[in-house]
Design a protein around this motif. Structure first.
Motif, PDB file in Angstrom:
ATOM      1  N   SER A  81       0.808  -1.169  -0.019  1.00  0.00           N
ATOM      2  CA  SER A  81      -0.079  -0.221   0.008  1.00  0.00           C
ATOM      3  C   SER A  81       0.932   1.308   0.050  1.00  0.00           C
ATOM      4  O   SER A  81       2.168   1.166   0.505  1.00  0.00           O
ATOM      5  N   PHE A  82       0.338   2.292  -0.250  1.00  0.00           N
ATOM      6  CA  PHE A  82       1.059   3.625  -0.298  1.00  0.00           C
ATOM      7  C   PHE A  82       1.498   3.974   1.179  1.00  0.00           C
ATOM      8  O   PHE A  82       2.744   4.160   1.121  1.00  0.00           O
ATOM      9  N   GLU A  83       0.823   3.653   2.014  1.00  0.00           N
ATOM     10  CA  GLU A  83       1.322   3.834   3.310  1.00  0.00           C
ATOM     11  C   GLU A  83       2.328   3.022   3.898  1.00  0.00           C
ATOM     12  O   GLU A  83       3.256   3.479   4.488  1.00  0.00           O
ATOM     13  N   ASP A 106       4.619   8.386  -0.647  1.00  0.00           N
ATOM     14  CA  ASP A 106       4.319   7.605  -1.676  1.00  0.00           C
ATOM     15  C   ASP A 106       3.212   7.829  -2.297  1.00  0.00           C
ATOM     16  O   ASP A 106       2.112   8.128  -1.768  1.00  0.00           O
ATOM     17  N   SER A 107       3.462   8.192  -3.453  1.00  0.00           N
ATOM     18  CA  SER A 107       2.135   8.726  -4.422  1.00  0.00           C
ATOM     19  C   SER A 107       2.068   8.180  -5.532  1.00  0.00           C
ATOM     20  O   SER A 107       3.041   7.331  -5.882  1.00  0.00           O
ATOM     21  N   ASP A 132      -8.263  -0.946 -13.275  1.00  0.00           N
ATOM     22  CA  ASP A 132      -8.464  -1.852 -12.172  1.00  0.00           C
ATOM     23  C   ASP A 132      -7.446  -1.067 -11.228  1.00  0.00           C
ATOM     24  O   ASP A 132      -6.630  -1.552 -10.374  1.00  0.00           O
ATOM     25  N   LYS A 133      -7.361   0.500 -11.075  1.00  0.00           N
ATOM     26  CA  LYS A 133      -6.615   1.105 -10.085  1.00  0.00           C
ATOM     27  C   LYS A 133      -4.847   1.242 -10.330  1.00  0.00           C
ATOM     28  O   LYS A 133      -4.209   1.600  -9.767  1.00  0.00           O
ATOM     29  N   ALA A 134      -4.838   0.538 -11.331  1.00  0.00           N
ATOM     30  CA  ALA A 134      -3.362   0.484 -11.981  1.00  0.00           C
ATOM     31  C   ALA A 134      -3.119   1.937 -12.389  1.00  0.00           C
ATOM     32  O   ALA A 134      -3.842   2.673 -12.936  1.00  0.00           O
ATOM     33  N   PRO A 135      -1.807   2.365 -12.539  1.00  0.00           N
ATOM     34  CA  PRO A 135      -0.588   1.605 -12.158  1.00  0.00           C
ATOM     35  C   PRO A 135      -0.424   1.641 -10.575  1.00  0.00           C
ATOM     36  O   PRO A 135       0.431   0.839  -9.922  1.00  0.00           O
ATOM     37  N   GLY A 136      -1.376   2.344  -9.764  1.00  0.00           N
ATOM     38  CA  GLY A 136      -1.191   2.764  -8.376  1.00  0.00           C
ATOM     39  C   GLY A 136       0.260   2.565  -7.714  1.00  0.00           C
ATOM     40  O   GLY A 136       0.871   3.613  -8.158  1.00  0.00           O
ATOM     41  N   PHE A 151      -5.109  11.219  -8.345  1.00  0.00           N
ATOM     42  CA  PHE A 151      -3.443  11.032  -7.739  1.00  0.00           C
ATOM     43  C   PHE A 151      -3.737  10.807  -6.211  1.00  0.00           C
ATOM     44  O   PHE A 151      -4.910  11.471  -5.593  1.00  0.00           O
ATOM     45  N   VAL A 152      -3.124   9.801  -5.856  1.00  0.00           N
ATOM     46  CA  VAL A 152      -3.132   9.528  -4.299  1.00  0.00           C
ATOM     47  C   VAL A 152      -1.813   9.914  -3.639  1.00  0.00           C
ATOM     48  O   VAL A 152      -0.712   9.511  -4.253  1.00  0.00           O
ATOM     49  N   SER A 153      -1.793  10.563  -2.428  1.00  0.00           N
ATOM     50  CA  SER A 153      -0.409  10.629  -1.601  1.00  0.00           C
ATOM     51  C   SER A 153      -0.702  10.336  -0.454  1.00  0.00           C
ATOM     52  O   SER A 153      -1.705  10.903   0.369  1.00  0.00           O
ATOM     53  N   CYS A 154       0.231   9.541  -0.073  1.00  0.00           N
ATOM     54  CA  CYS A 154       0.315   9.230   1.520  1.00  0.00           C
ATOM     55  C   CYS A 154       1.679   9.853   2.200  1.00  0.00           C
ATOM     56  O   CYS A 154       2.865   9.598   1.425  1.00  0.00           O
ATOM     57  N   ILE A 155       1.603  10.534   3.017  1.00  0.00           N
ATOM     58  CA  ILE A 155       2.995  11.124   3.516  1.00  0.00           C
ATOM     59  C   ILE A 155       3.034  10.537   4.915  1.00  0.00           C
ATOM     60  O   ILE A 155       2.160  10.400   5.737  1.00  0.00           O
ATOM     61  N   ALA A 156       4.261  10.165   5.251  1.00  0.00           N
ATOM     62  CA  ALA A 156       4.763   9.336   6.395  1.00  0.00           C
ATOM     63  C   ALA A 156       5.827  10.331   7.237  1.00  0.00           C
ATOM     64  O   ALA A 156       6.580  10.809   6.448  1.00  0.00           O
TER      65      ALA A 156
END
Length: 199
Positions: free
Chosen positions: A46-48, A70-71, A79-83, A119-124
């Motif tokens: 997962s992005f997280e 990770d974005s 199907d949500k590719a390239p993800g 576009f999805v972005s997960c910041i840690a």
């Protein structure tokens, strides 16, 4: 002033991040600036997972607060590719125009209402004392029919933002930061960081 490492070698990202965190008493530096050449293997599901793994591993080397994102691009029709594989789609060395072409071919004759994407972005954030933070956000749009615009990077030229009537790569940096997945996730992270740095 607190130095924060951002786990990236992408100068475009560092510029975006410094613009958003400009009013905080922090200096964001890239891995390169911090003298870190280590490559984190992004094998999370997962992005997280990927974002946190990068943040923790680079923090352990640099011993400073480390942010990582990770974005990626999710295309519903694919199907949500390239993800999570967005950066490695068709191989890391493949130029983006070639990737765009492959996506256009997959979506050939697909009507606008089925070309939805985000576009999805997960910041840690990983602190040396063990604290961990995560923020997440998205921006919705559609995959266009051509590549347009000179700004931004990655898949920005093929991502059409209906509310703006423009492709992401046609937006000014200010316009993009106001609506982008990374901009929104970063502002959430900024609020969390402020609270943590006050402790």
């Amino acid at each position: 002033m607190e130095t924060i490492i951002f786990a990236t070698k992408n100068k475009g990202k560092i510029k975006e991040i410094n613009a958003i965190l400009a009013d905080m008493n922090v200096e964001v530096v890239s891995m390169e600036d911090a003298g870190i050449t280590f490559d984190v293997v992004e094998d999370g599901t997962s992005f997280e997972e990927n974002a946190m793994k990068k943040a923790v591993q680079i923090m352990e080397i640099g011993n400073k607060i480390t942010l990582s994102d990770d974005s990626g691009l999710e295309i519903d029709y694919m199907d949500k590719a390239p993800g999570i594989y967005s950066a490695r789609f068709m191989g890391e060395e493949t130029p983006y125009p070639q990737r765009f072409q492959a996506i256009f071919e997959k979506l050939e004759n697909v009507p606008e209402e089925k070309r939805t994407a985000r576009f999805v972005s997960c910041i840690a954030a990983a602190f040396p004392d063990g604290r961990r933070l995560v923020s997440y956000d998205t921006v919705e749009g559609i995959i266009g029919w051509e590549a347009k615009g000179e700004n931004g990077f990655g898949y920005d030229p093929i991502f059409f933002v209906p509310e703006k009537g423009k492709y992401m790569a046609e937006l000014s940096p200010e316009e993009k930061n106001a609506i982008s997945h990374r901009g929104k996730a970063l502002r959430k992270m900024k609020e969390m960081l402020k609270k943590e740095l006050e402790k």
